[in-house]
Design an enzyme around this catalytic site. Structure first.
Site, PDB file in Angstrom:
ATOM      1  N   ARG A   1       0.820  -1.217   0.000  1.00 23.31           N
ATOM      2  CA  ARG A   1       0.000   0.000   0.000  1.00 23.31           C
ATOM      3  C   ARG A   1       0.848   1.257   0.000  1.00 23.31           C
ATOM      4  NH1 ARG A   1      -2.529  -3.830   2.897  1.00 23.31           N
ATOM      5  NH2 ARG A   1      -1.501  -3.174   4.804  1.00 23.31           N
TER       6      ARG A   1
ATOM      7  N   GLU B   1       4.778 -10.749  14.779  1.00 21.61           N
ATOM      8  CA  GLU B   1       4.143 -11.386  15.930  1.00 21.61           C
ATOM      9  C   GLU B   1       4.481 -12.881  15.946  1.00 21.61           C
ATOM     10  OE1 GLU B   1      -0.025 -10.806  15.947  1.00 21.61           O
ATOM     11  OE2 GLU B   1      -0.244 -11.421  18.031  1.00 21.61           O
TER      12      GLU B   1
HETATM   13  P1  AMP Z   1       4.602  -2.683  11.732  1.00 14.22           P
HETATM   14  O1  AMP Z   1       5.857  -3.259  11.138  1.00 14.22           O
HETATM   15  O2  AMP Z   1       4.119  -3.462  12.917  1.00 14.22           O
HETATM   16  O3  AMP Z   1       4.747  -1.206  12.049  1.00 14.22           O
HETATM   17  O4  AMP Z   1       3.459  -2.839  10.662  1.00 14.22           O
HETATM   18  C1  AMP Z   1       3.350  -1.910   9.630  1.00 14.22           C
HETATM   19  C2  AMP Z   1       3.075  -2.594   8.307  1.00 14.22           C
HETATM   20  O5  AMP Z   1       2.101  -3.601   8.435  1.00 14.22           O
HETATM   21  C3  AMP Z   1       2.558  -1.592   7.308  1.00 14.22           C
HETATM   22  O6  AMP Z   1       3.182  -1.840   6.055  1.00 14.22           O
HETATM   23  C4  AMP Z   1       1.072  -1.823   7.266  1.00 14.22           C
HETATM   24  O7  AMP Z   1       0.614  -1.873   5.929  1.00 14.22           O
HETATM   25  C5  AMP Z   1       0.852  -3.156   7.944  1.00 14.22           C
HETATM   26  N1  AMP Z   1      -0.045  -3.078   9.108  1.00 14.22           N
HETATM   27  C6  AMP Z   1       0.274  -3.370  10.396  1.00 14.22           C
HETATM   28  N2  AMP Z   1      -0.772  -3.255  11.201  1.00 14.22           N
HETATM   29  C7  AMP Z   1      -1.802  -2.863  10.416  1.00 14.22           C
HETATM   30  C8  AMP Z   1      -3.187  -2.566  10.663  1.00 14.22           C
HETATM   31  N3  AMP Z   1      -3.710  -2.638  11.880  1.00 14.22           N
HETATM   32  N4  AMP Z   1      -3.941  -2.184   9.616  1.00 14.22           N
HETATM   33  C9  AMP Z   1      -3.417  -2.109   8.382  1.00 14.22           C
HETATM   34  N5  AMP Z   1      -2.140  -2.382   8.075  1.00 14.22           N
HETATM   35  C10 AMP Z   1      -1.333  -2.755   9.082  1.00 14.22           C
END
Ligand code: AMP
Length: 181
Positions: free
Chosen positions: A69, A106
């Site tokens: 995205r 996770e």
């Molecule tokens: P993080 O590495 O945990 O910061 O996760 C960020 C990435 O995962 C981004 O590229 C987001 O597109 C996706 N992502 C993580 N959590 C969500 C969420 N609750 N809703 C949508 N996309 C998420």
């Protein structure tokens, strides 16, 4: 609607909040997925988000979009700013020599890659993505920019899930979030 905040002001934060759908239980139980599809499909909201991202950080030479995205935003931001766009992709998608950065999910691990020759030396790079959650993805992307010999200027996301602490994880770089929840 309750008060909403973001680094480009409450009015844009409210517009983003109005166009992003919460999808509980996707892709796993316990996750509330932030679906930006309605925002991307709305010409006024999409333009406002792109323009705010262009103006959030001064002086970038190139925009990085994180698969998938982030690509939607990065290409539009690059076009609006008159600069180029570089994809940071999931492992195994880029055809030539890459730098790779792995980070914990996770369950298990994820790896992002960028072409080794993606940047000219010292280019100032804006990284964009849709959502900042735990910050692992953004941290890996920023690290890849450095590994490839460029200079990360900062990160802009549309939605920051502040309760997950991602901003602290990418602390060394300025973070700009259009909606902070
Ligand atoms: P993080 O590495 O945990 O910061 O996760 C960020 C990435 O995962 C981004 O590229 C987001 O597109 C996706 N992502 C993580 N959590 C969500 C969420 N609750 N809703 C949508 N996309 C998420």
């Amino acid at each position: 609607m309750s008060e909403v905040t973001g680094d480009s002001g409450p009015e844009l934060a409210a517009l983003v909040a109005d166009r992003v759908l919460d999808v509980p239980g996707f892709p796993h139980a316990g996750i509330v997925f932030k679906d930006l599809s309605p925002l991307f499909a709305d010409p006024v909201a999409f333009r406002r988000v792109v323009d705010a991202t262009v103006h959030a950080h001064d002086g970038f030479d190139v925009v990085v979009g994180i698969e998938a995205r982030g690509f939607v935003l990065a290409a539009a931001v690059a076009y609006a700013a008159g600069v180029g766009v570089v994809p940071v992709r999931k492992a195994g998608k880029l055809p030539r020599d890459t730098h790779a950065a792995s980070y914990a999910l996770e369950y298990g691990e994820a790896t992002l890659e960028v072409h080794r020759d993606a940047f000219a030396a010292g280019q100032r790079v804006l990284v964009v993505d849709d959502v900042l959650a735990t910050g692992g993805t953004a941290q890996a992307a920023l690290q890849l920019v450095e590994q490839a010999g460029a200079s990360p200027l900062g990160l802009t996301v549309v939605v920051e899930l502040s309760f997950l602490g991602g901003r602290a994880r990418v602390d060394a770089h300025p973070v700009h979030s259009l909606l902070i929840v």
